[in-house]
Design an enzyme around this catalytic site. Sequence first.
Site, PDB file in Angstrom:
ATOM      1  N   CYS A 160       0.953  -1.178   0.473  1.00 21.37           N
ATOM      2  CA  CYS A 160       0.391   0.329   0.150  1.00 21.37           C
ATOM      3  C   CYS A 160       1.465   1.328  -0.311  1.00 21.37           C
ATOM      4  CB  CYS A 160      -1.266   0.250   1.057  1.00 21.37           C
ATOM      5  SG  CYS A 160      -2.197  -1.420   0.488  1.00 21.37           S
ATOM      6  N   SER A 181      -3.277   3.263  -1.626  1.00 24.39           N
ATOM      7  CA  SER A 181      -4.379   2.487  -0.869  1.00 24.39           C
ATOM      8  C   SER A 181      -4.460   2.675   0.530  1.00 24.39           C
ATOM      9  CB  SER A 181      -5.161   1.253  -1.895  1.00 24.39           C
ATOM     10  OG  SER A 181      -6.178   0.820  -0.606  1.00 24.39           O
TER      11      SER A 181
HETATM   12  O1  LIG Z   1       0.108   0.010   5.438  1.00 22.37           O
HETATM   13  C1  LIG Z   1      -1.732  -0.119   4.798  1.00 22.37           C
HETATM   14  C2  LIG Z   1      -2.216  -1.083   3.900  1.00 22.37           C
HETATM   15  C3  LIG Z   1      -2.717  -1.875   3.753  1.00 22.37           C
HETATM   16  N1  LIG Z   1      -3.711  -1.147   3.910  1.00 22.37           N
HETATM   17  C4  LIG Z   1      -4.870  -1.002   3.800  1.00 22.37           C
HETATM   18  C5  LIG Z   1      -5.621  -0.395   2.667  1.00 22.37           C
HETATM   19  C6  LIG Z   1      -6.581  -0.924   1.973  1.00 22.37           C
HETATM   20  O2  LIG Z   1      -7.349  -0.710   2.556  1.00 22.37           O
HETATM   21  C7  LIG Z   1      -6.047  -2.677   2.591  1.00 22.37           C
HETATM   22  C8  LIG Z   1      -5.711  -3.145   0.908  1.00 22.37           C
HETATM   23  O3  LIG Z   1      -5.977  -3.538   0.197  1.00 22.37           O
HETATM   24  P1  LIG Z   1      -6.027  -3.313  -1.303  1.00 22.37           P
HETATM   25  O4  LIG Z   1      -7.602  -4.087  -2.400  1.00 22.37           O
HETATM   26  O5  LIG Z   1      -4.856  -4.263  -1.809  1.00 22.37           O
HETATM   27  O6  LIG Z   1      -6.070  -2.309  -2.318  1.00 22.37           O
HETATM   28  O7  LIG Z   1      -5.296  -1.856   3.460  1.00 22.37           O
HETATM   29  C9  LIG Z   1      -3.276   0.520   4.648  1.00 22.37           C
HETATM   30  O8  LIG Z   1      -4.482   1.528   5.031  1.00 22.37           O
HETATM   31  N2  LIG Z   1      -2.063   0.879   4.886  1.00 22.37           N
END
Ligand SMILES: O=c1ccn([C@H]2C[C@H](O)[C@@H](COP(=O)(O)O)O2)c(=O)[nH]1
EC number: 2.1.1.45
Length: 283
Positions: A160, A181
Amino acid sequence: MKQYLDLCNRIVNEGVWVENERTGKRCLTVINADLTYDVANNEFPLVTTRKSFWKSAIAEIIGYIRGYDNAADFRALGTKTWDANANDNPAWLANPHRKGKDDMGYVYGACARNWAKPHGGTVDLLRQIIDDLSNGIDNRGEILTFFNPGAFELGCLRPCMYSHHFSLLGDTLYLNSTQRSCDVPLGLNFNMVQVHVLLALVAQITGHKAGQAYHKIVNAHIYEDQLALMRDVQLKREPLPQPKLHINPKIKTLEDLETWVTMDDFQVTDYQHHDAIKYPFSV
Ligand SMILES: O=c1ccn([C@H]2C[C@H](O)[C@@H](COP(=O)(O)O)O2)c(=O)[nH]1
Ligand SMILES: Nc1nc(=O)c2c([nH]1)NC[C@@H]1CN(c3ccc(C(=O)N[C@@H](CCC(=O)O)C(=O)O)cc3)CN21
């Protein structure tokens, strides 16, 4: 803290509902947010409108620095945050590349500390950046990236916060971090701490002063099952004064971070906060 609350309010007031196939949940979403952390003055960006588990956040970033690819190693360091993605996501459980319980696959530091070169061999990207910065070199490409499209199917989740670009101006080190994200109630609470700590630590081990850290977020969202808690509980609270972070000055090298450092080498003083809020987590 104000910039965090401004972003939360912006999502609540102006966000657009977006379906998400991976989690099966809708997210209230805005595009683009730019946060700045004053690492030079140690204005530690810890959320005060709920209890934040900052040691868990620091353990995550140390795990990435060490190139961990296993939720058990993250647990040993002090965070359970990778347990669900490693062990509870049906798509990852069915993935033939998963090496068993707790395996996260080829993600984050496991990539960056061991990049495969197309023409053979590997690169330890973090080692290269630390060596350059320690020698006063900024080649305008001191970029710690975890984004590896050719390997997405080898990992439980795409990174992310996928890029950390370091820059030197005289004896001051800056950081631009980019996040594709962002789960604002849960993830950002940790990611703000991680960007601050990454700049503070890299400045310390390369012998520079820390400047500002600039954190760019592209897709910032609140999951549908988190919205009421954010809107009706957390955003009703008044922020409290910011605490200070203290890092053990004996940490002097990348090897120190890789070997003996624990969460006891980090202290936060004057942390006043409201009660904890248990936000739902989407796997
Ligand atoms: O460090 C991080 C790791 C993950 N996230 C969040 C953002 C999303 O809600 C999910 C990942 O989902 P994707 O479908 O791969 O986008 O995890 C975060 O905020 N910070
Ligand atoms: N949906 C989702 N959101 C995320 O923020 C996220 C992922 N997935 N997957 C990968 C990592 C794991 N991260 C996580 C995982 C769990 C917490 C969490 O449960 N936090 C609680 C308690 C933390 C603790 O006790 O240590 C919190 O209240 O902040 C936070 C970040 C951040 N990332």
